[in-house]
Design a protein around this motif. Structure first.
Motif, PDB file in Angstrom:
ATOM      1  N   PHE A  38       0.760  -1.221   0.019  1.00 33.67           N
ATOM      2  CA  PHE A  38      -0.030  -0.023  -0.089  1.00 33.67           C
ATOM      3  C   PHE A  38       0.897   1.005   0.131  1.00 33.67           C
ATOM      4  CE2 PHE A  38      -2.321  -3.466   1.880  1.00 33.67           C
ATOM      5  CZ  PHE A  38      -3.601  -3.166   1.212  1.00 33.67           C
ATOM      6  N   ARG A  39       0.479   2.311  -0.540  1.00 27.94           N
ATOM      7  CA  ARG A  39       0.944   3.608  -0.387  1.00 27.94           C
ATOM      8  C   ARG A  39       0.330   4.405   0.651  1.00 27.94           C
ATOM      9  NH1 ARG A  39      -0.601   6.968  -4.168  1.00 27.94           N
ATOM     10  NH2 ARG A  39      -2.104   5.562  -5.209  1.00 27.94           N
ATOM     11  N   LEU A  40       1.185   4.650   1.610  1.00 21.83           N
ATOM     12  CA  LEU A  40       0.555   5.602   2.848  1.00 21.83           C
ATOM     13  C   LEU A  40       0.487   7.203   2.111  1.00 21.83           C
ATOM     14  CD1 LEU A  40       0.096   4.637   5.642  1.00 21.83           C
ATOM     15  CD2 LEU A  40       2.244   5.474   6.344  1.00 21.83           C
ATOM     16  N   ILE A  41      -0.864   7.408   2.139  1.00 26.29           N
ATOM     17  CA  ILE A  41      -1.146   8.687   1.656  1.00 26.29           C
ATOM     18  C   ILE A  41      -1.712   9.734   2.982  1.00 26.29           C
ATOM     19  CG2 ILE A  41      -1.020   8.357  -0.718  1.00 26.29           C
ATOM     20  CD1 ILE A  41      -4.233   8.377  -0.451  1.00 26.29           C
ATOM     21  N   ASP A  42      -1.696  10.928   2.565  1.00 28.34           N
ATOM     22  CA  ASP A  42      -2.640  11.863   3.489  1.00 28.34           C
ATOM     23  C   ASP A  42      -3.864  11.379   3.755  1.00 28.34           C
ATOM     24  OD1 ASP A  42      -0.118  13.433   3.899  1.00 28.34           O
ATOM     25  OD2 ASP A  42      -0.844  15.015   2.716  1.00 28.34           O
ATOM     26  N   GLY A  43      -4.483  11.304   4.812  1.00 32.23           N
ATOM     27  CA  GLY A  43      -5.946  10.982   5.068  1.00 32.23           C
ATOM     28  C   GLY A  43      -6.801  11.745   4.224  1.00 32.23           C
ATOM     29  N   LEU A  44      -7.666  11.025   3.775  1.00 33.06           N
ATOM     30  CA  LEU A  44      -8.827  11.849   2.680  1.00 33.06           C
ATOM     31  C   LEU A  44      -9.772  12.771   3.366  1.00 33.06           C
ATOM     32  CD1 LEU A  44      -9.876   8.863   0.230  1.00 33.06           C
ATOM     33  CD2 LEU A  44      -7.966  10.349   0.034  1.00 33.06           C
ATOM     34  N   SER A  45      -9.868  12.512   4.650  1.00 33.58           N
ATOM     35  CA  SER A  45     -10.633  13.451   5.498  1.00 33.58           C
ATOM     36  C   SER A  45      -9.904  14.476   6.335  1.00 33.58           C
ATOM     37  CB  SER A  45     -11.663  12.701   6.258  1.00 33.58           C
ATOM     38  OG  SER A  45     -11.258  12.005   7.375  1.00 33.58           O
ATOM     39  N   ASP A  46      -8.583  14.047   6.808  1.00 32.41           N
ATOM     40  CA  ASP A  46      -7.939  14.982   7.474  1.00 32.41           C
ATOM     41  C   ASP A  46      -6.355  14.593   6.907  1.00 32.41           C
ATOM     42  OD1 ASP A  46      -6.533  16.192   9.849  1.00 32.41           O
ATOM     43  OD2 ASP A  46      -8.146  15.976  10.834  1.00 32.41           O
ATOM     44  N   SER A  47      -5.704  15.650   6.574  1.00 31.99           N
ATOM     45  CA  SER A  47      -4.431  15.337   6.372  1.00 31.99           C
ATOM     46  C   SER A  47      -3.313  14.933   7.458  1.00 31.99           C
ATOM     47  CB  SER A  47      -3.455  16.371   5.374  1.00 31.99           C
ATOM     48  OG  SER A  47      -3.548  17.654   6.286  1.00 31.99           O
ATOM     49  N   ARG A  48      -3.948  15.399   8.588  1.00 34.01           N
ATOM     50  CA  ARG A  48      -2.935  14.827   9.894  1.00 34.01           C
ATOM     51  C   ARG A  48      -2.775  13.342  10.020  1.00 34.01           C
ATOM     52  NH1 ARG A  48      -5.680  17.421  14.690  1.00 34.01           N
ATOM     53  NH2 ARG A  48      -7.482  16.626  13.338  1.00 34.01           N
ATOM     54  N   PHE A  49      -3.899  12.702   9.485  1.00 34.73           N
ATOM     55  CA  PHE A  49      -3.741  11.233   9.663  1.00 34.73           C
ATOM     56  C   PHE A  49      -3.555  10.429   8.197  1.00 34.73           C
ATOM     57  CE2 PHE A  49      -7.215  12.892  12.428  1.00 34.73           C
ATOM     58  CZ  PHE A  49      -6.228  13.119  13.600  1.00 34.73           C
ATOM     59  N   VAL A  50      -4.060   9.367   8.019  1.00 33.69           N
ATOM     60  CA  VAL A  50      -3.389   8.545   6.809  1.00 33.69           C
ATOM     61  C   VAL A  50      -4.606   7.817   6.166  1.00 33.69           C
ATOM     62  CG1 VAL A  50      -1.062   8.145   7.601  1.00 33.69           C
ATOM     63  CG2 VAL A  50      -2.942   6.430   8.251  1.00 33.69           C
ATOM     64  N   THR A  51      -4.240   7.476   5.005  1.00 30.32           N
ATOM     65  CA  THR A  51      -5.226   6.550   4.222  1.00 30.32           C
ATOM     66  C   THR A  51      -4.207   5.670   3.417  1.00 30.32           C
ATOM     67  OG1 THR A  51      -7.126   8.363   3.627  1.00 30.32           O
ATOM     68  CG2 THR A  51      -6.723   6.418   1.878  1.00 30.32           C
ATOM     69  N   PHE A  52      -4.840   4.429   3.371  1.00 28.15           N
ATOM     70  CA  PHE A  52      -3.764   3.324   2.861  1.00 28.15           C
ATOM     71  C   PHE A  52      -4.453   3.134   1.118  1.00 28.15           C
ATOM     72  CE2 PHE A  52      -3.737   2.729   7.115  1.00 28.15           C
ATOM     73  CZ  PHE A  52      -2.437   2.393   7.386  1.00 28.15           C
ATOM     74  N   ALA A  53      -3.503   3.603   0.371  1.00 24.23           N
ATOM     75  CA  ALA A  53      -3.977   3.484  -1.182  1.00 24.23           C
ATOM     76  C   ALA A  53      -3.372   2.152  -1.766  1.00 24.23           C
ATOM     77  CB  ALA A  53      -3.683   4.627  -2.088  1.00 24.23           C
TER      78      ALA A  53
END
Length: 142
Positions: A38-53
């Motif tokens: 997975f690519r660890l990217i900025d959270g979709l709802s809050d850039s302080r957190f993460v999203t797994f792409a």
């Protein structure tokens, strides 16, 4: 950054997507390696957190739907989708040197495995603590 998530209590198993669902499996093939990276990217709802792409499916991210963790296309994401795809990396519930993934949309719930399927649920007992703890490792593919 390409990463994989290794189970804390089943070290031979990794988080991966399979059939659009989040699963915890051993990694034995090239497809497994791609699905578990997975690519660890900025959270979709809050850039302080993460999203797994997903590293092998454009525009697809891990998100919760109901209690199940799944892989969905973020192209038409609304605010609920974005929150469901955003996680807070916290010190591991079973081991502070590892990580646990707290849900942004349901902050009392964590990503955890149950019978090797991935859910976003409350964590109540010692077994649950281990099921909700992961080690971040390098991705299998770059």
């Amino acid at each position: 950054m390409q990463i994989s998530l290794q189970s804390f209590n089943f070290s031979d198993r990794f988080v991966r997507h399979m059939g659009q669902l989040g699963e915890l499996t051993p990694i034995t093939s090239d497809l497994d390696r791609r699905d578990a990276t997975f690519r660890l990217i900025d959270g979709l709802s809050d850039s302080r957190f993460v999203t797994f792409a997903a590293s092998n499916l454009a525009n697809h991210v891990l998100r919760q739907q109901g209690t199940r963790l799944r892989l969905d296309d973020k192209a038409a994401a609304d605010s609920t989708f974005r929150a469901d795809a955003t996680f807070i990396l916290t010190p591991g519930l079973a081991d502070a040197t590892a990580v646990s993934l707290r849900s942004v949309s349901q902050p009392d719930r964590f990503v955890r495995h149950r019978q090797f399927h991935l859910y976003v649920e409350q964590v109540v007992g010692d077994g649950d603590l281990m099921d909700a703890t992961f080690t971040i490792a390098s991705g299998f593919v770059s």
